[in-house]
Every structure is written in C-alpha cells, then in structure tokens.
Design a protein around this motif. Structure first.
Motif, short mmCIF file in Angstrom:
data_model
loop_
_atom_site.label_atom_id
_atom_site.label_comp_id
_atom_site.label_asym_id
_atom_site.label_seq_id
_atom_site.Cartn_x
_atom_site.Cartn_y
_atom_site.Cartn_z
N GLY A 41 3.73 11.12 0.20
CA GLY A 41 3.71 11.70 1.55
C GLY A 41 4.58 10.93 2.54
N PRO A 42 4.34 9.61 2.67
CA PRO A 42 5.18 8.83 3.58
C PRO A 42 6.66 8.81 3.19
CG PRO A 42 3.15 7.65 3.11
CD PRO A 42 3.19 8.84 2.20
N VAL A 50 7.25 -0.03 8.35
CA VAL A 50 5.95 -0.03 7.67
C VAL A 50 6.15 0.20 6.18
CG1 VAL A 50 3.78 1.23 7.42
CG2 VAL A 50 4.59 0.61 9.69
N MET A 51 6.97 1.19 5.83
CA MET A 51 7.21 1.47 4.41
C MET A 51 7.86 0.28 3.72
SD MET A 51 6.75 3.41 1.87
CE MET A 51 6.15 4.89 2.65
N SER A 52 8.75 -0.40 4.42
CA SER A 52 9.40 -1.58 3.86
C SER A 52 8.36 -2.67 3.55
CB SER A 52 10.44 -2.11 4.84
OG SER A 52 10.99 -3.31 4.37
N ARG A 53 7.41 -2.85 4.46
CA ARG A 53 6.34 -3.84 4.23
C ARG A 53 5.47 -3.45 3.05
NH1 ARG A 53 5.06 -3.73 10.22
NH2 ARG A 53 6.70 -5.02 11.09
N VAL A 54 5.16 -2.16 2.94
CA VAL A 54 4.34 -1.68 1.82
C VAL A 54 5.04 -1.95 0.50
CG1 VAL A 54 3.42 0.40 0.71
CG2 VAL A 54 3.08 0.05 3.16
N ALA A 100 2.76 -7.93 -5.48
CA ALA A 100 1.55 -7.76 -6.30
C ALA A 100 1.91 -7.56 -7.77
CB ALA A 100 0.73 -6.59 -5.79
N VAL A 101 2.95 -6.78 -8.03
CA VAL A 101 3.39 -6.56 -9.41
C VAL A 101 3.89 -7.86 -10.01
CG1 VAL A 101 5.13 -5.42 -10.85
CG2 VAL A 101 3.87 -4.11 -9.13
#
Length: 76
Positions: free
Chosen positions: A10-11, A56-60, A67-68
């Motif tokens: 969605g984003p 925001v998307m860049s931070r996500v 995490a990976v």
C-alpha cells in the motif's frame, strides 16, 4: 513474481503515485505553464507530503534491512 504484504505494498503504491504527481508538476512547469498562488501553495504542500512519506518509507526499509542482517548473523 514477488508478492508484498499489504502493509508494505500500500505505501509503495502511494509513493509511486506521488512520484507520478511530482513528474506531472515538473512537466507542467517546464512547459511554461503559469501557476496561481493557490496552485503554488498546493504544489508546495504536495511536495512536502511526498517528501515526508519518502523519508518514512526509507526508514522502514533501513530497519527491515538491519533486521534481516541481524537475523542472518544469528547462529542457531
């Protein structure tokens, strides 16, 4: 064929739409179109909103990548 989860797709779709809006604005400006003050304020708000969404998307993506990497380095 990669299927993304809805919380991510969605984003991403929204960001692509924002990019298209930015391209349309730039094309209109480069074609010599004159904008009213109201249109310029609207453009400024649109660019600001798109920039915020992109950050925001860049931070996500950065957090997910970290995490990976952490998961792959964890020894079982």
């Amino acid at each position: 064929n990669l299927t993304l989860p809805p919380w991510l797709s969605g984003p991403l779709v929204h960001l692509v739409e924002g990019e298209r809006r930015m391209e349309q604005i730039v094309k209109a400006a480069m074609s010599g179109r004159n904008f009213t003050v109201q249109e310029l304020i609207g453009i400024q708000a649109t660019v600001f909103r798109y920039t915020q969404e992109l950050e925001v998307m860049s931070r996500v993506v950065d957090k997910a990548t970290a995490a990976v990497k952490t998961t792959l380095q964890t020894q079982v």
